[in-house]
Design a protein around this motif. Structure first.
Motif, PDB file in Angstrom:
ATOM      1  N   UNK A  67       1.175  -1.058  -0.415  1.00  0.00           N
ATOM      2  CA  UNK A  67       0.350  -0.037   0.508  1.00  0.00           C
ATOM      3  C   UNK A  67       0.804   1.116  -0.175  1.00  0.00           C
ATOM      4  N   UNK A  68       1.983   1.529   0.715  1.00  0.00           N
ATOM      5  CA  UNK A  68       3.126   2.176   1.147  1.00  0.00           C
ATOM      6  C   UNK A  68       3.542   2.380  -0.255  1.00  0.00           C
ATOM      7  N   UNK A  69       4.709   1.892  -0.842  1.00  0.00           N
ATOM      8  CA  UNK A  69       4.704   1.643  -2.204  1.00  0.00           C
ATOM      9  C   UNK A  69       3.846   1.066  -3.724  1.00  0.00           C
ATOM     10  N   UNK A  70       2.664   2.183  -3.612  1.00  0.00           N
ATOM     11  CA  UNK A  70       1.846   2.319  -4.279  1.00  0.00           C
ATOM     12  C   UNK A  70       1.349   3.504  -4.053  1.00  0.00           C
ATOM     13  N   UNK A  71       1.329   3.884  -2.799  1.00  0.00           N
ATOM     14  CA  UNK A  71       1.404   5.476  -3.084  1.00  0.00           C
ATOM     15  C   UNK A  71       2.024   6.148  -3.110  1.00  0.00           C
ATOM     16  N   UNK A 112      10.785   2.606  -4.983  1.00  0.00           N
ATOM     17  CA  UNK A 112      10.013   2.086  -3.902  1.00  0.00           C
ATOM     18  C   UNK A 112      10.330   1.149  -3.324  1.00  0.00           C
ATOM     19  N   UNK A 113      11.005   0.216  -1.611  1.00  0.00           N
ATOM     20  CA  UNK A 113      10.595  -0.265  -1.067  1.00  0.00           C
ATOM     21  C   UNK A 113      10.483  -0.178   0.482  1.00  0.00           C
ATOM     22  N   UNK A 170       6.315  12.892  -0.109  1.00  0.00           N
ATOM     23  CA  UNK A 170       6.696  11.643   0.432  1.00  0.00           C
ATOM     24  C   UNK A 170       6.588  11.323   1.583  1.00  0.00           C
ATOM     25  N   UNK A 171       6.437  12.141   2.696  1.00  0.00           N
ATOM     26  CA  UNK A 171       6.027  11.797   3.803  1.00  0.00           C
ATOM     27  C   UNK A 171       3.850  11.688   3.504  1.00  0.00           C
ATOM     28  N   UNK A 172       3.528  12.840   2.730  1.00  0.00           N
ATOM     29  CA  UNK A 172       2.286  12.906   2.513  1.00  0.00           C
ATOM     30  C   UNK A 172       1.826  11.682   1.562  1.00  0.00           C
ATOM     31  N   UNK A 173       2.632  11.111   0.784  1.00  0.00           N
ATOM     32  CA  UNK A 173       2.519   9.877   0.111  1.00  0.00           C
ATOM     33  C   UNK A 173       2.132   8.929   1.189  1.00  0.00           C
ATOM     34  N   UNK A 198      -0.388   4.311   9.123  1.00  0.00           N
ATOM     35  CA  UNK A 198       0.951   4.550   8.501  1.00  0.00           C
ATOM     36  C   UNK A 198       1.074   6.140   9.124  1.00  0.00           C
ATOM     37  N   UNK A 199       2.656   6.091   9.415  1.00  0.00           N
ATOM     38  CA  UNK A 199       3.247   7.325   9.397  1.00  0.00           C
ATOM     39  C   UNK A 199       4.886   7.414   8.824  1.00  0.00           C
TER      40      UNK A 199
END
Length: 73
Positions: A18-22, A32-33, A54-57, A65-66
């Motif tokens: 999910x984070x990688x996709x964002x 992104x890994x 990057x933080x916002x994504x 997620x933070x």
């Protein structure tokens, strides 16, 4: 540019994805890994991408997620 993002809230491979996709949705991010075991995300991107983007994504990927820090490496 390369960044290491220290995170919290990543619990499994699905969280990582999910984070990688964002992050891939941010224009200029080329790789992104995420790793839930170390709570870090490694990002490669163009100079035009800011740490704030990057933080916002990361935080937009899910409410749990933070992004704690974004460090250039």
């Amino acid at each position: 540019m390369n960044y290491i993002i220290k995170t919290e809230g990543l619990m499994c491979g699905h969280c990582d994805a999910s984070v990688e996709t964002a992050l891939f949705n941010v224009a200029g991010v080329t790789d992104a890994e995420a790793d839930h075991e170390t709570q870090t995300v490694t990002v490669e991107c163009s100079d035009a991408v800011s740490p704030d983007q990057l933080t916002a994504a990361v935080e937009a990927a899910g409410e749990k997620f933070h992004a704690l820090t974004v460090e250039e490496v």
